[in-house]
Design a protein around this motif. Sequence first.
Motif, PDB file in Angstrom:
ATOM      1  N   UNK B  22       0.837  -1.206   0.000  1.00  0.00           N
ATOM      2  CA  UNK B  22       0.000   0.000   0.000  1.00  0.00           C
ATOM      3  C   UNK B  22       0.866   1.248   0.000  1.00  0.00           C
ATOM      4  N   UNK B  23       1.974   1.193   0.720  1.00  0.00           N
ATOM      5  CA  UNK B  23       2.790   2.367   0.927  1.00  0.00           C
ATOM      6  C   UNK B  23       3.568   2.744  -0.329  1.00  0.00           C
ATOM      7  N   UNK B  36      -8.174  -1.092  -0.838  1.00  0.00           N
ATOM      8  CA  UNK B  36      -8.336  -2.486  -0.423  1.00  0.00           C
ATOM      9  C   UNK B  36      -7.060  -3.033   0.194  1.00  0.00           C
ATOM     10  N   UNK B  37      -5.959  -2.522  -0.300  1.00  0.00           N
ATOM     11  CA  UNK B  37      -4.705  -2.959   0.298  1.00  0.00           C
ATOM     12  C   UNK B  37      -4.606  -2.444   1.731  1.00  0.00           C
ATOM     13  N   UNK B  38      -5.093  -1.225   1.936  1.00  0.00           N
ATOM     14  CA  UNK B  38      -5.093  -0.689   3.309  1.00  0.00           C
ATOM     15  C   UNK B  38      -5.979  -1.545   4.211  1.00  0.00           C
ATOM     16  N   UNK B  39      -7.185  -1.883   3.691  1.00  0.00           N
ATOM     17  CA  UNK B  39      -8.098  -2.721   4.476  1.00  0.00           C
ATOM     18  C   UNK B  39      -7.434  -4.050   4.812  1.00  0.00           C
ATOM     19  N   UNK B  40      -6.818  -4.648   3.808  1.00  0.00           N
ATOM     20  CA  UNK B  40      -6.179  -5.952   4.028  1.00  0.00           C
ATOM     21  C   UNK B  40      -5.055  -5.821   5.062  1.00  0.00           C
ATOM     22  N   UNK B  41      -4.266  -4.754   4.916  1.00  0.00           N
ATOM     23  CA  UNK B  41      -3.160  -4.562   5.857  1.00  0.00           C
ATOM     24  C   UNK B  41      -3.692  -4.407   7.279  1.00  0.00           C
ATOM     25  N   UNK B  42      -4.775  -3.630   7.410  1.00  0.00           N
ATOM     26  CA  UNK B  42      -5.343  -3.407   8.752  1.00  0.00           C
ATOM     27  C   UNK B  42      -5.876  -4.716   9.342  1.00  0.00           C
ATOM     28  N   UNK B  43      -6.622  -5.453   8.536  1.00  0.00           N
ATOM     29  CA  UNK B  43      -7.210  -6.699   9.038  1.00  0.00           C
ATOM     30  C   UNK B  43      -6.112  -7.669   9.474  1.00  0.00           C
ATOM     31  N   UNK B  92     -10.347  13.054  -2.428  1.00  0.00           N
ATOM     32  CA  UNK B  92      -9.039  12.546  -2.023  1.00  0.00           C
ATOM     33  C   UNK B  92      -7.953  13.379  -2.706  1.00  0.00           C
ATOM     34  N   UNK B  93      -7.625  14.493  -2.066  1.00  0.00           N
ATOM     35  CA  UNK B  93      -6.662  15.413  -2.669  1.00  0.00           C
ATOM     36  C   UNK B  93      -5.242  14.874  -2.496  1.00  0.00           C
ATOM     37  N   UNK B  94      -4.294  15.603  -3.076  1.00  0.00           N
ATOM     38  CA  UNK B  94      -2.900  15.166  -2.956  1.00  0.00           C
ATOM     39  C   UNK B  94      -2.450  15.177  -1.501  1.00  0.00           C
ATOM     40  N   UNK B  95      -2.843  16.243  -0.799  1.00  0.00           N
ATOM     41  CA  UNK B  95      -2.428  16.355   0.614  1.00  0.00           C
ATOM     42  C   UNK B  95      -2.994  15.220   1.458  1.00  0.00           C
ATOM     43  N   UNK B  96      -4.293  14.957   1.232  1.00  0.00           N
ATOM     44  CA  UNK B  96      -4.936  13.904   2.028  1.00  0.00           C
ATOM     45  C   UNK B  96      -4.285  12.560   1.723  1.00  0.00           C
ATOM     46  N   UNK B  97      -4.032  12.318   0.458  1.00  0.00           N
ATOM     47  CA  UNK B  97      -3.378  11.059   0.085  1.00  0.00           C
ATOM     48  C   UNK B  97      -2.015  10.951   0.768  1.00  0.00           C
ATOM     49  N   UNK B  98      -1.289  12.065   0.729  1.00  0.00           N
ATOM     50  CA  UNK B  98       0.036  12.031   1.352  1.00  0.00           C
ATOM     51  C   UNK B  98      -0.071  11.737   2.836  1.00  0.00           C
ATOM     52  N   UNK B  99      -1.073  12.368   3.471  1.00  0.00           N
ATOM     53  CA  UNK B  99      -1.234  12.122   4.925  1.00  0.00           C
ATOM     54  C   UNK B  99      -1.539  10.652   5.181  1.00  0.00           C
ATOM     55  N   UNK B 100      -2.461  10.108   4.383  1.00  0.00           N
ATOM     56  CA  UNK B 100      -2.867   8.714   4.569  1.00  0.00           C
ATOM     57  C   UNK B 100      -1.678   7.782   4.349  1.00  0.00           C
ATOM     58  N   UNK B 104       0.451   5.268   6.911  1.00  0.00           N
ATOM     59  CA  UNK B 104       0.694   3.840   6.671  1.00  0.00           C
ATOM     60  C   UNK B 104       2.188   3.567   6.648  1.00  0.00           C
ATOM     61  N   UNK B 105       2.982   4.590   6.258  1.00  0.00           N
ATOM     62  CA  UNK B 105       4.433   4.427   6.306  1.00  0.00           C
ATOM     63  C   UNK B 105       4.910   4.232   7.728  1.00  0.00           C
ATOM     64  N   UNK B 106       4.296   4.991   8.654  1.00  0.00           N
ATOM     65  CA  UNK B 106       4.626   4.798  10.082  1.00  0.00           C
ATOM     66  C   UNK B 106       4.296   3.377  10.515  1.00  0.00           C
TER      67      UNK B 106
END
Lengths: 591, 128
Positions: B22-23, B36-43, B92-100, B104-106
């Motif tokens: 995802x990252x 979906x990758x985020x969801x999978x990673x979280x689960x 889903x702006x560039x900033x929001x994407x970057x934050x998200x 996930x990088x953390x």
Amino acid sequence: MRTLLRVFWNQLFGRDERARGVQRWHTSIAPGTATSTSFFLIMRRMRAPLITLIVIFAISVVGFTFVPGQDASGAPARMDVFDAFYFMSYTATTIGFGELPNAFTAAQRMWAMVTIYLTVVGWAYAIGSLLTLLQDRAFRQALATRRVVRQVARMREPFLLLAGYGRTGELLGRAFDALGQQLVVIDKDPDRIDALNLAAFRATAPGLAADARNPHHLGLTGLDHPYCTGVLALTDDDEANLAIAMTAALLRPELTVITRTLSRVTAARMHEFGTPTVVNPFDRFGDHLRLALRSPAAYQLLSWLEAGPGAPLPDRADPPQHGRWVMCGYGRFGRELTADLRAEGLEVTVIDSTRPVPTTGEGPEESELDDVDVETAVGLVAGTSNDIANLSLLASARERNPRLFLAARQNRPENAPLYTALGVDSLLVPTEVIAHEVYAQLSTPLLWRFLHEMPARGNDDAVALIARLRDDCGPDLPPLWRTDLSPAVAPALADWIAAGGATLGALLRSPEDRAQPLKVVALMVLRDGTATVTPGPDFVLAAGDQLLMAGRPAARRVMEALLFDDSLVAYLLTGRHVPSGWIGRRLLQRS
Amino acid sequence: MNLEKVVFGFFVLLAATLNFGFFIGDISRPELHNIYELVAALVVSLIATVLKFGDRTQIGAVHLATSLVADLQLIAAGVVWAVATKMSEHGLSEGATAAMVSLSGGALVANMVSVVLLVVETASFRRS
């Protein structure tokens, strides 16, 4: 390399560590990890249900984002992950909201049905597991242990560790609670711990259901707690008592240890570890009977004082001092008592059914009473370890000789009414003997001393003292307390005592009217290790005297006020009212 | 072979790889980061966390801690995504994407620590 380093390290610090280890006698026996067991138990058992729930949610949410839907205008509109998670959240928790954000299509409803059943199964499994866990015996035991350990760790006043909460423990618990003495209880039987929790004590006594033979359990109940002042090993198992006395002596040699046992061998073994006080009820009963033979009133007073505050005055037993006694049952009890009676110069005939007896088990046969000629005896002791045999013996002996003095050993607490109904003159209830004995030793050290000194004063003194206690304090045993006359504790009396001629009679007067004596009884004065029993009103007090007093709580409050209140003392001694405040005194000095 | 260890190792690694998937990619381009990758990673990360429940060893406790950190970061990323797509005017702006993605990088770092711990635990298993 590593070994070299280790050697070097040992050279540097090892010896020091060892030396420190020797000095630190205190051995920790209650590792902290034991307390968090229950928490880990929950976490471990909840793994499978939680993972099931997570998987079900994941499948349901992802599924919804794939199922085609449409919005109000009919345009295709799929749920995204957020909407799906929202829908699943209220569906899975059985809240049920409706179809959001748009009315569902048939495909979405089908998937919703699948997820509903899936999540219901998941929740049922998770909640069911949690409930099962909460009802699990081991888990509840772990929770209870944790609670007790926390209660004990939080104790901030001296407490006694009581091992074994049987009949003796119950009697003692009540007596100590009345004294404000804290207890921590450990008993093997969970039912007894439940009984302890239901007992209406003023201070809660934490109770742990565990085997006290295990040092670890003793540690959990506070054996290595700094406020633990004593250990009472009062289980009905000699070996367990020995183990507890041993553990206490090895780990906390400075603690007071009181144990009970019925055998001299065990008592000797207990004495090999430290200096425990061993209470043997059979032995004590013999001593009591001897005292009763010599001085019935002294025995009556002793059993009254040992019974604890609020006890009614027991009847005065009057065992025959001359004549022949019959001892039935020659076990440990019988042997002890026979020796005691013979030491008093009495003739004792012993019946012991070591020969096989067909029906009654341990008791002697009826005909044996004929053999020993009960008609000419003066006293009979039914001392077998079987209550039924004892009772039948007592009944048939009384039938043959109604004037017989009957003494009996009661083995089981539930048979007490039967012995009472039979009208036994002197009854040994081992549990009560132990409870009274331990109470007398631990309630105040002065009482124990008094009970040792008092019998030597003879019967007439005891009669007089009982009469005084009844006149001044009523028919029930008043509370006993210790009054210390050292200058630090009794500043108001210091000058008066130092001046000399301070008599007990002058002090113990009513603050309302000094012509009236205060309704308290001074039982004993202890000065530099010398005890004076029942000091009279002319007794001259000295600084540092310790008084054992008896009286109603109101009288006790007055007496304690006397220790501090200069004006009260001045009134009692001179009859003049001196102001107690600073301004009042200044004004008095002016005028 | 310890089945419990196999299962746990599988989930820890899977959480790290999904998180990495995802990252990876330009941090500000939403089309490179599949939700979906985020969801999978979280689960998978949640499952790895639950698997460490009730482990009383020292290393188990650290595992639990790192997994909890990863969960927290991934949940935060999910919240950022939900806020951006549902409540923000710009989507889903560039900033929001970057934050998200940076959140996930953390989580990815925490997952990496988990993997390192796993390797350390495995390596020190025989010798202790």
